[in-house]
Design a protein around this motif. Structure first.
Motif, PDB file in Angstrom:
ATOM      1  N   ALA A   1       7.022  -5.462   1.070  1.00 23.95           N
ATOM      2  CA  ALA A   1       6.932  -4.447   2.195  1.00 23.95           C
ATOM      3  C   ALA A   1       6.222  -5.295   3.081  1.00 23.95           C
ATOM      4  CB  ALA A   1       8.000  -3.323   2.139  1.00 23.95           C
ATOM      5  N   GLU A   2       5.229  -5.172   3.926  1.00 21.42           N
ATOM      6  CA  GLU A   2       4.218  -5.083   4.743  1.00 21.42           C
ATOM      7  C   GLU A   2       3.696  -4.474   4.976  1.00 21.42           C
ATOM      8  OE1 GLU A   2       2.583  -8.069   5.577  1.00 21.42           O
ATOM      9  OE2 GLU A   2       3.481  -9.410   4.762  1.00 21.42           O
ATOM     10  N   ALA A   3       2.525  -4.048   4.848  1.00 17.18           N
ATOM     11  CA  ALA A   3       1.738  -3.124   4.852  1.00 17.18           C
ATOM     12  C   ALA A   3       2.536  -2.137   6.062  1.00 17.18           C
ATOM     13  CB  ALA A   3       0.214  -2.477   4.625  1.00 17.18           C
ATOM     14  N   SER A   4       2.086  -2.914   7.502  1.00 15.69           N
ATOM     15  CA  SER A   4       2.813  -2.693   8.365  1.00 15.69           C
ATOM     16  C   SER A   4       4.404  -2.189   8.692  1.00 15.69           C
ATOM     17  CB  SER A   4       2.759  -3.558   9.798  1.00 15.69           C
ATOM     18  OG  SER A   4       3.456  -4.468   9.899  1.00 15.69           O
ATOM     19  N   GLU A   5       4.817  -2.916   7.360  1.00 20.65           N
ATOM     20  CA  GLU A   5       6.047  -1.875   7.923  1.00 20.65           C
ATOM     21  C   GLU A   5       6.262  -0.429   7.041  1.00 20.65           C
ATOM     22  OE1 GLU A   5       9.688  -4.682   6.300  1.00 20.65           O
ATOM     23  OE2 GLU A   5       7.764  -5.507   5.942  1.00 20.65           O
ATOM     24  N   VAL A   6       5.557  -0.474   6.125  1.00 18.64           N
ATOM     25  CA  VAL A   6       5.125   0.821   5.592  1.00 18.64           C
ATOM     26  C   VAL A   6       4.854   1.808   6.250  1.00 18.64           C
ATOM     27  CG1 VAL A   6       4.062   2.260   3.697  1.00 18.64           C
ATOM     28  CG2 VAL A   6       5.208  -0.176   2.831  1.00 18.64           C
ATOM     29  N   ALA A   7       3.455   1.551   7.660  1.00 17.13           N
ATOM     30  CA  ALA A   7       2.778   2.659   7.477  1.00 17.13           C
ATOM     31  C   ALA A   7       3.976   3.104   8.838  1.00 17.13           C
ATOM     32  CB  ALA A   7       1.843   1.826   8.819  1.00 17.13           C
ATOM     33  N   THR A   8       4.541   1.938   9.621  1.00 15.87           N
ATOM     34  CA  THR A   8       6.274   2.651  10.446  1.00 15.87           C
ATOM     35  C   THR A   8       6.832   4.084   9.756  1.00 15.87           C
ATOM     36  OG1 THR A   8       5.712   0.049  11.829  1.00 15.87           O
ATOM     37  CG2 THR A   8       7.474   1.227  12.148  1.00 15.87           C
ATOM     38  N   ALA A   9       7.261   2.795   8.368  1.00 14.47           N
ATOM     39  CA  ALA A   9       8.408   4.167   7.664  1.00 14.47           C
ATOM     40  C   ALA A   9       7.601   5.175   7.638  1.00 14.47           C
ATOM     41  CB  ALA A   9       8.765   3.393   6.345  1.00 14.47           C
ATOM     42  N   ILE A  10       6.443   5.747   7.211  1.00 15.78           N
ATOM     43  CA  ILE A  10       5.738   6.850   6.763  1.00 15.78           C
ATOM     44  C   ILE A  10       5.889   7.417   8.257  1.00 15.78           C
ATOM     45  CG2 ILE A  10       3.764   7.415   5.993  1.00 15.78           C
ATOM     46  CD1 ILE A  10       3.533   5.578   4.138  1.00 15.78           C
ATOM     47  N   ALA A  11       5.335   7.028   9.499  1.00 16.65           N
ATOM     48  CA  ALA A  11       5.163   7.373  10.609  1.00 16.65           C
ATOM     49  C   ALA A  11       6.051   7.785  11.239  1.00 16.65           C
ATOM     50  CB  ALA A  11       4.451   6.387  12.111  1.00 16.65           C
ATOM     51  N   ALA A  12       7.560   7.938  11.023  1.00 13.10           N
ATOM     52  CA  ALA A  12       8.700   7.830  11.537  1.00 13.10           C
ATOM     53  C   ALA A  12      10.038   8.568  10.443  1.00 13.10           C
ATOM     54  CB  ALA A  12       9.818   6.214  11.685  1.00 13.10           C
ATOM     55  N   GLY A  13       8.881   9.264   8.982  1.00 14.96           N
ATOM     56  CA  GLY A  13       9.212   9.663   8.432  1.00 14.96           C
ATOM     57  C   GLY A  13      10.193   9.674   7.613  1.00 14.96           C
ATOM     58  N   GLN A  14      10.065   8.577   7.344  1.00 17.60           N
ATOM     59  CA  GLN A  14      10.766   7.635   6.090  1.00 17.60           C
ATOM     60  C   GLN A  14      10.464   6.690   4.943  1.00 17.60           C
ATOM     61  OE1 GLN A  14      12.333   4.248   8.537  1.00 17.60           O
ATOM     62  NE2 GLN A  14      14.268   5.481   9.553  1.00 17.60           N
ATOM     63  N   ALA A  15      11.296   6.923   3.672  1.00 21.54           N
ATOM     64  CA  ALA A  15      10.383   7.077   2.624  1.00 21.54           C
ATOM     65  C   ALA A  15      10.666   5.495   2.504  1.00 21.54           C
ATOM     66  CB  ALA A  15      10.299   7.161   1.051  1.00 21.54           C
ATOM     67  N   LEU A  16       9.629   4.359   2.332  1.00 21.71           N
ATOM     68  CA  LEU A  16      10.469   3.134   1.854  1.00 21.71           C
ATOM     69  C   LEU A  16      10.400   2.244   0.947  1.00 21.71           C
ATOM     70  CD1 LEU A  16      11.027   0.482   3.983  1.00 21.71           C
ATOM     71  CD2 LEU A  16       8.197  -0.514   3.396  1.00 21.71           C
ATOM     72  N   TRP A  17      11.550   2.513  -0.142  1.00 22.03           N
ATOM     73  CA  TRP A  17      11.418   1.948  -0.751  1.00 22.03           C
ATOM     74  C   TRP A  17      10.969   0.221  -1.680  1.00 22.03           C
ATOM     75  CZ3 TRP A  17      11.763   6.058  -3.846  1.00 22.03           C
ATOM     76  CH2 TRP A  17      12.233   7.152  -3.119  1.00 22.03           C
ATOM     77  N   PRO A  18      10.633  -0.201  -3.154  1.00 22.14           N
ATOM     78  CA  PRO A  18      10.423  -1.084  -3.301  1.00 22.14           C
ATOM     79  C   PRO A  18      11.422  -2.277  -3.124  1.00 22.14           C
ATOM     80  CG  PRO A  18       9.569   0.571  -4.618  1.00 22.14           C
ATOM     81  CD  PRO A  18      10.201   0.809  -3.982  1.00 22.14           C
ATOM     82  N   GLU A  19      12.276  -1.891  -2.869  1.00 22.28           N
ATOM     83  CA  GLU A  19      14.001  -3.507  -2.640  1.00 22.28           C
ATOM     84  C   GLU A  19      13.712  -3.237  -1.237  1.00 22.28           C
ATOM     85  OE1 GLU A  19      14.480  -0.467  -4.332  1.00 22.28           O
ATOM     86  OE2 GLU A  19      13.866  -0.550  -6.248  1.00 22.28           O
ATOM     87  N   GLY A  20      12.800  -2.657  -0.227  1.00 17.48           N
ATOM     88  CA  GLY A  20      13.183  -2.705   1.317  1.00 17.48           C
ATOM     89  C   GLY A  20      13.931  -1.857   1.666  1.00 17.48           C
ATOM     90  N   PHE A  21      14.846  -1.163   1.220  1.00 19.15           N
ATOM     91  CA  PHE A  21      15.967  -0.103   0.927  1.00 19.15           C
ATOM     92  C   PHE A  21      14.442   0.656   1.836  1.00 19.15           C
ATOM     93  CE2 PHE A  21      18.452   3.951   0.778  1.00 19.15           C
ATOM     94  CZ  PHE A  21      19.308   3.294   1.429  1.00 19.15           C
ATOM     95  N   ILE A  22      15.028   1.698   3.124  1.00 20.43           N
ATOM     96  CA  ILE A  22      14.185   2.450   3.867  1.00 20.43           C
ATOM     97  C   ILE A  22      15.570   3.635   3.708  1.00 20.43           C
ATOM     98  CG2 ILE A  22      13.783   3.323   6.170  1.00 20.43           C
ATOM     99  CD1 ILE A  22      13.049   0.593   7.002  1.00 20.43           C
ATOM    100  N   GLN A  23      15.110   4.613   3.377  1.00 14.32           N
ATOM    101  CA  GLN A  23      15.780   6.492   3.448  1.00 14.32           C
ATOM    102  C   GLN A  23      15.243   7.594   3.182  1.00 14.32           C
ATOM    103  OE1 GLN A  23      16.553   7.155  -0.844  1.00 14.32           O
ATOM    104  NE2 GLN A  23      17.355   8.891  -0.168  1.00 14.32           N
ATOM    105  N   LYS A  24      15.416   7.812   4.600  1.00 13.34           N
ATOM    106  CA  LYS A  24      14.845   9.408   5.297  1.00 13.34           C
ATOM    107  C   LYS A  24      14.356  10.308   4.771  1.00 13.34           C
ATOM    108  CE  LYS A  24      14.753  11.546   9.514  1.00 13.34           C
ATOM    109  NZ  LYS A  24      13.297  11.999   9.838  1.00 13.34           N
ATOM    110  N   GLY A  25      13.244  10.612   3.955  1.00 18.66           N
ATOM    111  CA  GLY A  25      13.389  11.604   3.107  1.00 18.66           C
ATOM    112  C   GLY A  25      13.619  13.018   3.184  1.00 18.66           C
ATOM    113  N   PRO A  26      13.310  13.961   2.539  1.00 18.98           N
ATOM    114  CA  PRO A  26      13.586  15.517   3.272  1.00 18.98           C
ATOM    115  C   PRO A  26      12.877  15.661   4.574  1.00 18.98           C
ATOM    116  CG  PRO A  26      12.675  15.497   1.738  1.00 18.98           C
ATOM    117  CD  PRO A  26      12.912  14.193   1.481  1.00 18.98           C
TER     118      PRO A  26
END
Length: 75
Positions: A1-26
């Motif tokens: 995953a690109e850093a911008s994808e990770v930043a977007t996932a974090i800002a959205a309250g989601q965890a980005l897993w290495p396989e590219g699977f995005i899972q909503k965190g608690p």
């Protein structure tokens, strides 16, 4: 995953897993309530946590930068 994808996932309250699977965190409030209950046997309703009233210096701020220090995302 690109850093911008990770930043977007974090800002959205989601965890980005290495396989590219995005899972909503608690959400923070239920997680804090659960931790307090486990550690101290006290039940606190998650709706009682009010984070917006915290002073700016106590709020969590996440900033993602690239290898050159350029800011890619902030929350």
């Amino acid at each position: 995953a690109e850093a911008s994808e990770v930043a977007t996932a974090i800002a959205a309250g989601q965890a980005l897993w290495p396989e590219g699977f995005i899972q909503k965190g608690p959400d923070l409030a239920p997680a804090l309530s659960e931790a307090v209950e486990v550690l101290y046997a006290l039940k606190i309703d998650p709706s009682l946590w009010t984070f917006k009233s915290l002073p700016a210096h106590l709020r969590t701020r996440i900033r993602v930068t690239d290898h050159a220090g350029k800011e890619l995302g902030v929350d």
